[in-house]
Scaffold this motif. Structure first.
Motif, PDB file in Angstrom:
ATOM      1  N   ARG A  67       0.845  -1.185   0.000  1.00 52.58           N
ATOM      2  CA  ARG A  67       0.000   0.000   0.000  1.00 52.58           C
ATOM      3  C   ARG A  67       0.884   1.240   0.000  1.00 52.58           C
ATOM      4  O   ARG A  67       1.651   1.442   0.945  1.00 52.58           O
ATOM      5  N   ASN A  76       3.414  -7.054   1.541  1.00 55.82           N
ATOM      6  CA  ASN A  76       2.780  -6.518   2.743  1.00 55.82           C
ATOM      7  C   ASN A  76       3.549  -5.349   3.354  1.00 55.82           C
ATOM      8  O   ASN A  76       3.764  -5.287   4.562  1.00 55.82           O
ATOM      9  N   ALA A  80       3.552  -1.232   3.933  1.00 55.56           N
ATOM     10  CA  ALA A  80       2.688  -0.051   3.963  1.00 55.56           C
ATOM     11  C   ALA A  80       3.571   1.191   3.958  1.00 55.56           C
ATOM     12  O   ALA A  80       4.492   1.306   4.774  1.00 55.56           O
ATOM     13  N   THR A 139       6.668  -1.190   7.681  1.00 57.98           N
ATOM     14  CA  THR A 139       5.806  -0.005   7.693  1.00 57.98           C
ATOM     15  C   THR A 139       6.693   1.226   7.611  1.00 57.98           C
ATOM     16  O   THR A 139       7.636   1.365   8.397  1.00 57.98           O
TER      17      THR A 139
END
Length: 187
Positions: free
Chosen positions: A47, A68, A70, A91
């Motif tokens: 994302r 996966n 972000a 992340t």
């Protein structure tokens, strides 16, 4: 999924032709700059929020963002002459810069942007957390599950399971597997 992310997903489908790879269920918010993306691999469930700037320079340059991951808004990543890798389950908050490029500056009277790139291996380990506004400079190797504090300026090699903060960044805590605690580094 809200309507905006639906359009970001459609953008990723269209971008599949501009990138080396974009995995399933990945989406990309509206970018600022995409340059050299034929050498960029994005895994599944990645994302990326709006304002992204992705650049590769040179034939050997590449960027790999594993599954996966972000990534917050206004993310800037540049690579030259090697593959810059972001490990899975990482992340990255907003306004973060990651590069494997330094600009040579030693030629007096020559604009720095006209001098050659100095490329150093840069790699972000699996399950890392990079705080808001951090700068990950060329030559940085982050181990598994490193935490980088907000606005930190990071360069160097850092072991698995450590907390890194400051400008210049240094390790302030490490995870102790025996006690199951994050422990302060003794000076």
């Amino acid at each position: 999924m809200n309507i905006v992310k639906y359009f970001w997903g459609l953008r990723a489908v269209v971008y599949k032709f501009r990138f080396e790879k974009i995995g399933r269920l990945s989406y990309i918010g509206k970018p600022i700059i995409l340059e050299g993306t034929k050498r960029v691999k994005i895994g599944s469930r990645v994302r990326i929020y709006p304002g992204v700037r992705i650049e590769t320079h040179g034939k050997e340059a590449g960027i790999t963002i594993e599954d996966n991951v972000a990534i917050g808004q206004n993310f800037h990543i540049t690579s030259s002459d090697s593959d810059l890798k972001i490990g899975k389950d990482t992340t990255i908050l907003g306004n973060v810069f990651i590069t494997n490029i330094d600009h040579d500056y030693r030629q007096i009277g020559v604009h720095i942007l006209k001098q050659k790139y100095l490329t150093k291996e840069t790699r972000i380990g699996q399950n890392c957390f990079i705080g808001y506004g951090a700068a990950i400079q060329a030559g940085t190797i982050l181990g598994k599950q490193c935490i980088v504090g907000a606005n930190s300026v990071v360069r160097g090699k850092f072991p698995d399971y450590c907390i890194i903060v400051g400008a210049p960044a240094k390790v302030v805590k490490k995870y102790n597997h025996d006690t199951g605690e994050w422990e302060k580094i003794k000076k």
